[in-house]
Design a protein around this motif. Structure first.
Motif, mmCIF file in Angstrom:
data_model
loop_
_atom_site.group_PDB
_atom_site.id
_atom_site.type_symbol
_atom_site.label_atom_id
_atom_site.label_comp_id
_atom_site.label_asym_id
_atom_site.label_seq_id
_atom_site.Cartn_x
_atom_site.Cartn_y
_atom_site.Cartn_z
ATOM 1 N N LYS A 156 -1.103 3.384 -4.371
ATOM 2 C CA LYS A 156 -1.252 1.951 -4.079
ATOM 3 C C LYS A 156 -2.498 1.446 -4.803
ATOM 4 O O LYS A 156 -3.618 1.711 -4.370
ATOM 5 N N PRO A 157 -2.317 0.720 -5.901
ATOM 6 C CA PRO A 157 -3.472 0.278 -6.697
ATOM 7 C C PRO A 157 -4.364 -0.741 -5.984
ATOM 8 O O PRO A 157 -5.538 -0.848 -6.284
ATOM 9 N N PHE A 158 -3.796 -1.516 -5.061
ATOM 10 C CA PHE A 158 -4.585 -2.501 -4.309
ATOM 11 C C PHE A 158 -4.321 -2.286 -2.820
ATOM 12 O O PHE A 158 -3.550 -3.011 -2.201
ATOM 13 N N LYS A 159 -4.949 -1.283 -2.259
ATOM 14 C CA LYS A 159 -4.699 -0.949 -0.863
ATOM 15 C C LYS A 159 -5.486 -1.878 0.052
ATOM 16 O O LYS A 159 -6.712 -1.961 -0.026
ATOM 17 N N SER A 160 -4.757 -2.606 0.898
ATOM 18 C CA SER A 160 -5.379 -3.572 1.802
ATOM 19 C C SER A 160 -4.656 -3.531 3.144
ATOM 20 O O SER A 160 -3.532 -3.039 3.260
ATOM 21 N N THR A 161 -5.316 -4.066 4.141
ATOM 22 C CA THR A 161 -4.668 -4.243 5.429
ATOM 23 C C THR A 161 -4.021 -5.622 5.476
ATOM 24 O O THR A 161 -4.289 -6.485 4.632
ATOM 25 N N TYR A 162 -3.161 -5.813 6.463
ATOM 26 C CA TYR A 162 -2.567 -7.135 6.636
ATOM 27 C C TYR A 162 -2.641 -7.537 8.101
ATOM 28 O O TYR A 162 -2.748 -6.693 8.993
ATOM 29 N N LEU A 163 -2.591 -8.830 8.330
ATOM 30 C CA LEU A 163 -2.677 -9.395 9.666
ATOM 31 C C LEU A 163 -1.394 -10.155 9.962
ATOM 32 O O LEU A 163 -0.878 -10.875 9.101
ATOM 33 N N GLU A 164 -0.868 -10.002 11.160
ATOM 34 C CA GLU A 164 0.319 -10.752 11.570
ATOM 35 C C GLU A 164 -0.092 -12.151 12.024
ATOM 36 O O GLU A 164 -0.819 -12.305 12.997
ATOM 37 N N ILE A 165 0.351 -13.160 11.298
ATOM 38 C CA ILE A 165 0.092 -14.547 11.684
ATOM 39 C C ILE A 165 1.150 -15.001 12.687
ATOM 40 O O ILE A 165 0.851 -15.620 13.700
ATOM 41 N N ILE A 166 2.397 -14.682 12.382
ATOM 42 C CA ILE A 166 3.517 -14.926 13.297
ATOM 43 C C ILE A 166 4.396 -13.687 13.272
ATOM 44 O O ILE A 166 4.794 -13.220 12.203
ATOM 45 N N ASN A 167 4.697 -13.145 14.448
ATOM 46 C CA ASN A 167 5.567 -11.972 14.538
ATOM 47 C C ASN A 167 6.663 -12.257 15.550
ATOM 48 O O ASN A 167 6.413 -12.350 16.750
ATOM 49 N N ASN A 168 7.891 -12.405 15.045
ATOM 50 C CA ASN A 168 9.040 -12.687 15.906
ATOM 51 C C ASN A 168 10.030 -11.537 15.987
ATOM 52 O O ASN A 168 11.131 -11.703 16.511
ATOM 53 N N GLY A 169 9.641 -10.367 15.466
ATOM 54 C CA GLY A 169 10.549 -9.240 15.577
ATOM 55 C C GLY A 169 10.618 -8.407 14.320
ATOM 56 O O GLY A 169 9.797 -8.533 13.408
ATOM 57 N N ALA A 220 -0.524 -12.005 6.522
ATOM 58 C CA ALA A 220 -1.606 -12.325 5.588
ATOM 59 C C ALA A 220 -2.232 -11.023 5.097
ATOM 60 O O ALA A 220 -2.657 -10.185 5.910
ATOM 61 N N VAL A 221 -2.274 -10.838 3.785
ATOM 62 C CA VAL A 221 -2.932 -9.671 3.204
ATOM 63 C C VAL A 221 -4.419 -9.963 3.079
ATOM 64 O O VAL A 221 -4.826 -11.010 2.561
ATOM 65 N N LEU A 222 -5.219 -9.053 3.556
ATOM 66 C CA LEU A 222 -6.672 -9.254 3.582
ATOM 67 C C LEU A 222 -7.281 -8.617 2.339
ATOM 68 O O LEU A 222 -7.666 -7.436 2.328
ATOM 69 N N THR A 223 -7.365 -9.393 1.294
ATOM 70 C CA THR A 223 -7.909 -8.936 0.025
ATOM 71 C C THR A 223 -8.718 -10.074 -0.582
ATOM 72 O O THR A 223 -8.346 -11.241 -0.435
ATOM 73 N N TRP A 224 -9.809 -9.743 -1.261
ATOM 74 C CA TRP A 224 -10.786 -10.787 -1.587
ATOM 75 C C TRP A 224 -11.117 -10.823 -3.074
ATOM 76 O O TRP A 224 -10.999 -9.821 -3.781
ATOM 77 N N SER A 225 -11.500 -11.995 -3.523
ATOM 78 C CA SER A 225 -11.857 -12.225 -4.921
ATOM 79 C C SER A 225 -13.375 -12.120 -5.106
ATOM 80 O O SER A 225 -14.142 -12.271 -4.155
ATOM 81 N N GLU A 226 -13.758 -11.919 -6.345
ATOM 82 C CA GLU A 226 -15.191 -11.895 -6.667
ATOM 83 C C GLU A 226 -15.792 -13.292 -6.628
ATOM 84 O O GLU A 226 -16.967 -13.468 -6.308
ATOM 85 N N GLU A 227 -14.974 -14.302 -6.953
ATOM 86 C CA GLU A 227 -15.468 -15.679 -6.992
ATOM 87 C C GLU A 227 -14.495 -16.599 -6.271
ATOM 88 O O GLU A 227 -13.293 -16.332 -6.211
ATOM 89 N N LEU A 264 0.036 -9.121 -8.556
ATOM 90 C CA LEU A 264 0.561 -9.881 -7.428
ATOM 91 C C LEU A 264 1.524 -9.033 -6.603
ATOM 92 O O LEU A 264 1.453 -9.017 -5.361
ATOM 93 N N ARG A 265 2.425 -8.314 -7.250
ATOM 94 C CA ARG A 265 3.375 -7.474 -6.523
ATOM 95 C C ARG A 265 2.676 -6.331 -5.790
ATOM 96 O O ARG A 265 3.072 -5.953 -4.677
ATOM 97 N N SER A 266 1.642 -5.778 -6.399
ATOM 98 C CA SER A 266 0.904 -4.703 -5.735
ATOM 99 C C SER A 266 0.164 -5.215 -4.505
ATOM 100 O O SER A 266 0.084 -4.530 -3.483
ATOM 101 N N LEU A 267 -0.374 -6.424 -4.587
ATOM 102 C CA LEU A 267 -1.013 -7.030 -3.421
ATOM 103 C C LEU A 267 0.010 -7.279 -2.317
ATOM 104 O O LEU A 267 -0.227 -6.990 -1.141
ATOM 105 N N ALA A 268 1.173 -7.807 -2.681
ATOM 106 C CA ALA A 268 2.205 -8.132 -1.702
ATOM 107 C C ALA A 268 2.746 -6.882 -1.014
ATOM 108 O O ALA A 268 3.160 -6.942 0.157
ATOM 109 N N SER A 269 2.724 -5.756 -1.705
ATOM 110 C CA SER A 269 3.324 -4.535 -1.163
ATOM 111 C C SER A 269 2.582 -3.997 0.053
ATOM 112 O O SER A 269 3.058 -3.069 0.713
ATOM 113 N N ASN A 270 1.428 -4.575 0.371
ATOM 114 C CA ASN A 270 0.668 -4.139 1.535
ATOM 115 C C ASN A 270 1.271 -4.618 2.851
ATOM 116 O O ASN A 270 0.808 -4.221 3.929
ATOM 117 N N ALA A 271 2.285 -5.461 2.786
ATOM 118 C CA ALA A 271 2.941 -5.975 3.992
ATOM 119 C C ALA A 271 4.448 -6.058 3.743
ATOM 120 O O ALA A 271 4.891 -6.088 2.594
#
Length: 424
Positions: A156-169, A220-227, A264-271
């Motif tokens: 996983k080139p961009f390993k991040s955690t994710y947060l559930e904003i809405i979880n319906n199942g 929501a994937v929790l990943t951050w930019s330098e700027e 972008l796809r690698s970031l999305a793959s965290n959730a």
């Protein structure tokens, strides 16, 4: 009535393509195929980049074969032993839009693109299809995949955690949206989470999303930019951001998109996800979306709520733009001798395939833009960036003007059908 028509479509689909048992063919994870799409207005080449295993499969385990005739492209996954179609999707890409620009007549470019499908248990053949100028699909390329091959990457080139904003199942029975932050630094993290809550509310302020809120999950994937911010090339503003978004796509100042597909796809793959939505931390007006590719919206413009829902209409339901005064760089985006693929636009070449069933018998076709028909479904001239010979379903709609909770009946039907497809 609309629900009944869609159920009949599903029944017909299952008659033509017998029900596929997910567990017979797939594991509950994703195989991602990154490839390059190279060409110009007369040349098209597919070439494989790499294959990756990703941990989540968010898509429906029932509706594995596409039933929509949308998008510039289609891919079909076939079981190699039997030749049976076991998965397919239609989609569009940034490359397909670029082909309609003047630049495509002058040079050749390569775009990174991605297919995702459930991880196969046995050897499969992936077929790549493109449409010609008559919108007929032709097979352009195929690639055999051995899922046991050890060159399929598991890192996983961009390993991040994710947060559930809405979880319906369970993701398999919901529309799963993953929100990717771009231009949010670690110091902006609390702002991003508040923005995710705010934009989720924006989506469900609008019908028919409002009535279907229980059919959605949002992560929501929790990943951050330098700027903070994003690139604005014409103003010589360049920001180091995680997803590399930029205004002035195709030299249109408000068109905010991402060329860096692999990141972008690698970031999305965290959730788990069906749809990718990039939220860009800026006040400048802009955004963009491409069907089954990704959607982009700015965080803090006064019109952000409109942009968010309008662009999701493109990315999720393949809706076309209904406005016809624009600075877009496309030339002849909708040829007038074929029916547009978009469910909310027509050239009247094959109007029977569009929304004719929603029009009252006493409504003329084409429909005058007069007060008498202002609140009716009709065939109003002007749409798809053209003032003449391309028609839209309503006098006004969220796909035409800056307006909230204003999808017309035709757009609502297309959105509802897509929600039902993904949540079954």
């Amino acid at each position: 009535m609309n629900k009944i028509l869609f159920l009949l479509l599903i029944v017909a689909q299952h008659h033509i393509f017998p029900q596929i048992n997910f567990d017979d063919y797939f594991f509950d994870k994703t195989l991602r195929v990154d490839y390059y799409h190279t060409g110009n207005d007369t040349l098209e080449i597919y070439s494989i980049d790499e294959l990756l295993q990703e941990p989540f499969w968010a898509g429906s385990k029932n509706n594995l074969v596409d039933i929509f005739n949308y998008g510039k492209y289609k891919f079909i996954v076939r079981d190699e032993a039997s030749g049976k179609e076991i998965y397919s999707r239609t989609y569009s890409t940034l490359f397909s839009e670029w082909l309609t620009t003047d630049e495509a007549k002058q040079t050749t470019k390569s775009f990174s693109e991605t297919l995702i499908f459930p991880f196969p248990k046995k050897n499969v053949i992936v077929e790549f299809y493109s449409r010609d100028k008559k919108n007929i699909l032709y097979k352009k390329f195929e690639y055999k995949i051995d899922p046991a091959r050890y060159f399929i990457k598991k890192e996983k080139p961009f390993k991040s955690t994710y947060l559930e904003i809405i979880n319906n199942g369970k993701p398999e029975s919901k529309v799963d949206i993953v929100i990717i932050p771009d231009g949010y630094t670690i110091n902006d993290s609390s702002k991003f989470l508040k923005d995710c809550e705010r934009f989720s509310n924006y989506l469900f302020n609008t019908s028919p999303f409002r009535e279907n809120k229980n059919k959605f999950n949002i992560y929501a994937v929790l990943t951050w930019s330098e700027e903070s911010g994003t690139d604005i090339p014409a103003d010589n503003i360049w920001k180091n951001t995680i997803a590399n978004s930029s205004f002035y796509t195709f030299d249109v100042d408000r068109y905010l998109m991402i060329y860096d597909n692999k990141t972008l796809r690698s970031l999305a793959s965290n959730a788990p996800y069906d749809q990718i939505y990039v939220l860009v931390n800026t006040t400048k007006y802009g955004g963009g979306a491409i069907y089954n590719h990704y959607s982009v919206c700015v965080s803090d413009n006064p019109n952000s709520e409109y942009i968010f829902t309008h662009e999701f209409g493109h990315g999720f339901a393949a809706l076309g733009d209904e406005y016809y005064t624009s600075e877009v760089a496309y030339s002849e985006f909708y040829p007038l001798d074929v029916e547009p693929l978009d469910p909310n636009l027509t050239t009247l070449v094959n109007f029977e395939s569009k929304w004719k069933d929603l029009i009252d018998d006493d409504t003329p076709i084409p429909t005058p833009s007069t007060s008498e028909y202002k609140n009716k479904i009709g065939v109003f001239e002007g749409g798809g960036y053209s003032a003449k010979s391309v028609y839209r379903p309503a006098y006004d709609c969220t796909m035409k003007s800056i307006s909230l909770d204003n999808f017309c009946a035709v757009c609502k039907r297309a959105i509802q059908q897509m929600i039902d497809f993904y949540s079954n």
